[in-house]
Design a protein around this motif. Structure first.
Motif, PDB file in Angstrom:
ATOM      1  N   ASN A  47       0.785  -1.235   0.000  1.00  0.00           N
ATOM      2  CA  ASN A  47       0.000   0.000   0.000  1.00  0.00           C
ATOM      3  C   ASN A  47       0.819   1.290   0.000  1.00  0.00           C
ATOM      4  OD1 ASN A  47      -2.385  -1.417  -0.127  1.00  0.00           O
ATOM      5  ND2 ASN A  47      -2.924  -1.166   2.021  1.00  0.00           N
ATOM      6  N   LEU A  96       1.782   1.717  -3.673  1.00  0.00           N
ATOM      7  CA  LEU A  96       0.688   1.700  -4.654  1.00  0.00           C
ATOM      8  C   LEU A  96      -0.354   2.780  -4.366  1.00  0.00           C
ATOM      9  CD1 LEU A  96      -0.487   0.072  -7.090  1.00  0.00           C
ATOM     10  CD2 LEU A  96      -1.830  -1.202  -5.402  1.00  0.00           C
ATOM     11  N   GLN A  97      -0.710   2.941  -3.092  1.00  0.00           N
ATOM     12  CA  GLN A  97      -1.743   3.905  -2.708  1.00  0.00           C
ATOM     13  C   GLN A  97      -1.256   4.686  -1.488  1.00  0.00           C
ATOM     14  OE1 GLN A  97      -5.940   2.444  -3.323  1.00  0.00           O
ATOM     15  NE2 GLN A  97      -4.976   0.438  -3.063  1.00  0.00           N
ATOM     16  N   ASN A 153      -1.843   7.410  -0.237  1.00  0.00           N
ATOM     17  CA  ASN A 153      -2.788   8.196   0.557  1.00  0.00           C
ATOM     18  C   ASN A 153      -3.497   7.358   1.623  1.00  0.00           C
ATOM     19  OD1 ASN A 153      -2.295  10.625  -0.814  1.00  0.00           O
ATOM     20  ND2 ASN A 153      -3.783  10.133  -2.414  1.00  0.00           N
ATOM     21  N   LEU A 154      -3.418   6.034   1.490  1.00  0.00           N
ATOM     22  CA  LEU A 154      -4.046   5.172   2.488  1.00  0.00           C
ATOM     23  C   LEU A 154      -3.265   5.213   3.792  1.00  0.00           C
ATOM     24  CD1 LEU A 154      -4.987   1.976   0.427  1.00  0.00           C
ATOM     25  CD2 LEU A 154      -6.485   3.845   1.119  1.00  0.00           C
ATOM     26  N   LYS A 177       0.271   5.365   6.763  1.00  0.00           N
ATOM     27  CA  LYS A 177       1.210   5.706   5.698  1.00  0.00           C
ATOM     28  C   LYS A 177       2.587   5.079   5.929  1.00  0.00           C
ATOM     29  CE  LYS A 177      -1.053  10.155   4.705  1.00  0.00           C
ATOM     30  NZ  LYS A 177      -1.473   9.872   3.334  1.00  0.00           N
ATOM     31  N   LYS A 181      -0.305   1.634 -11.432  1.00  0.00           N
ATOM     32  CA  LYS A 181      -1.259   2.543 -10.782  1.00  0.00           C
ATOM     33  C   LYS A 181      -2.487   1.760 -10.343  1.00  0.00           C
ATOM     34  CE  LYS A 181       1.250   6.156 -11.869  1.00  0.00           C
ATOM     35  NZ  LYS A 181       1.988   6.922 -10.823  1.00  0.00           N
ATOM     36  N   PRO A 182      -3.098   2.124  -9.222  1.00  0.00           N
ATOM     37  CA  PRO A 182      -4.323   1.424  -8.793  1.00  0.00           C
ATOM     38  C   PRO A 182      -5.455   1.684  -9.763  1.00  0.00           C
ATOM     39  CG  PRO A 182      -3.926   3.357  -7.429  1.00  0.00           C
ATOM     40  CD  PRO A 182      -2.716   3.198  -8.292  1.00  0.00           C
TER      41      PRO A 182
END
Length: 324
Positions: A101, A104-105, A107-108, A111, A322-323
């Motif tokens: 995460n 990949l993401q 902002n989740l 952090k 990218k997700p």
């Protein structure tokens, strides 16, 4: 110093009326423990978590309750655990997504899992089966790589979703092998498997439990296992690493507490988890699902999380993943 003053200093302390006597902290644990899990009920991750929780309850002498909090690529459960009171009564059964995460993401939350969570120990590792549609004229990993090099971009490689571990396994495989493949993401392993059976895609890294029925039917052809070691359930499948040295991709699961949890509490939890993961009955039961129970301490889990955060972060960045 007067005799009267010395006598006063040596006398026992008398509590004033209305002042409560200081109490020693209760021994840990003295009430139920909750284990948060970022997956819905029924899957292998849930089954394994509940089997471990049941045995930890016996070791600790208190109930250990599993609470499913699926959503946001497991970030719902991960965040709730990271923000819980650091007293050992709210834990997280974390997985490989903790390493994926941040790249990949980003902002989740959390952090920075390495900083916001305290590892307790590893629970399991489970490999993926590299299997292909029988129409593909290959019977080994080396032959698959050779075919892909001769047919750049024509190998349709399915996954259970962009950023899933089996997608990243495919991306790492392609990069290490120096081949060009076409990634076809699905919403879960089941629809991908249907298209693999039908020949609409040609290859996939599949969860063992999902792959076993189609391998048994001959609907797909198994080429290799993604882990560095062979899987007892499929002893005839060699590791991908025999063709690509150093290749070792698994889905892992480990127990975490919120950062700041006292060291004695972490040590008690680690000791209980170690005893559980050495249980021969649990190991045999999980092996039937293609899951290798691992007795790994906090240091081993911390090392895994740190190494994979770097590995997956680099791959995601370099491959431009990218997700959805």
């Amino acid at each position: 110093m007067t005799i009267r003053r010395r006598a006063a200093l040596g006398a026992p302390l008398l509590l004033l009326p209305g002042v409560p006597r200081a109490q020693a902290p209760a021994p840990f644990p003295d009430r139920a423990i909750t284990v948060l899990l970022g997956y819905p009920p029924g899957g292998v991750t849930d089954i394994t978590t509940r089997a471990v929780a049941e045995r930890m309850a016996r070791e600790l002498g208190v109930p250990v309750v599993v609470e499913n909090r699926a959503g946001a690529a497991t970030a719902v459960a991960n965040t709730a655990a990271a923000q819980a009171r650091p007293d050992g009564y709210t834990l997280l059964m974390g997985t490989s997504t903790l390493a994926i995460n941040p790249g990949l993401q980003p902002n989740l939350t959390p952090k920075e899992p390495m900083r916001e969570l305290a590892p307790i120990g590893t629970v399991f590792r489970t490999a993926f089966v590299l299997h292909v549609h029988p129409s593909l004229p290959v019977r080994s990993t080396a032959e698959l790589i050779a075919w892909a090099k001769a047919n750049p971009g024509k190998l349709n490689f399915g996954s259970s979703g962009t950023g899933a571990v089996n997608h990243l396994a495919q991306a790492l495989f392609a990069r290490r092998a120096g081949i060009e493949v076409t990634h076809v993401p699905y919403r879960g392993g089941a629809p991908a498997l249907l298209d693999l059976r039908a020949g609409r895609i040609q290859a996939m890294f599949q969860a063992v439990l999902e792959a076993l029925p189609v391998l048994g039917e001959g609907a797909t052809r198994g080429l290799a296992i993604s882990s560095a070691e062979r899987l007892p359930l499929l002893p005839d499948l060699p590791p991908v690493a025999e063709a690509l040295p150093g290749f070792d991709v698994v889905f892992w699961q480990g127990l975490f507490a919120p950062a700041g949890t006292p060291a004695p509490v972490l040590a008690r939890l680690e000791a209980a988890l170690t005893a559980v993961t050495r249980d021969a009955d649990l190991r045999a039961r999980m092996a039937e699902n293609g899951v290798v129970i691992t007795t790994g301490d906090a240091a081993a889990l911390r090392k895994t999380l740190a190494e994979e955060t770097v590995m997956w972060g680099d791959l995601i960045r370099d491959a431009g993943i990218k997700p959805d």
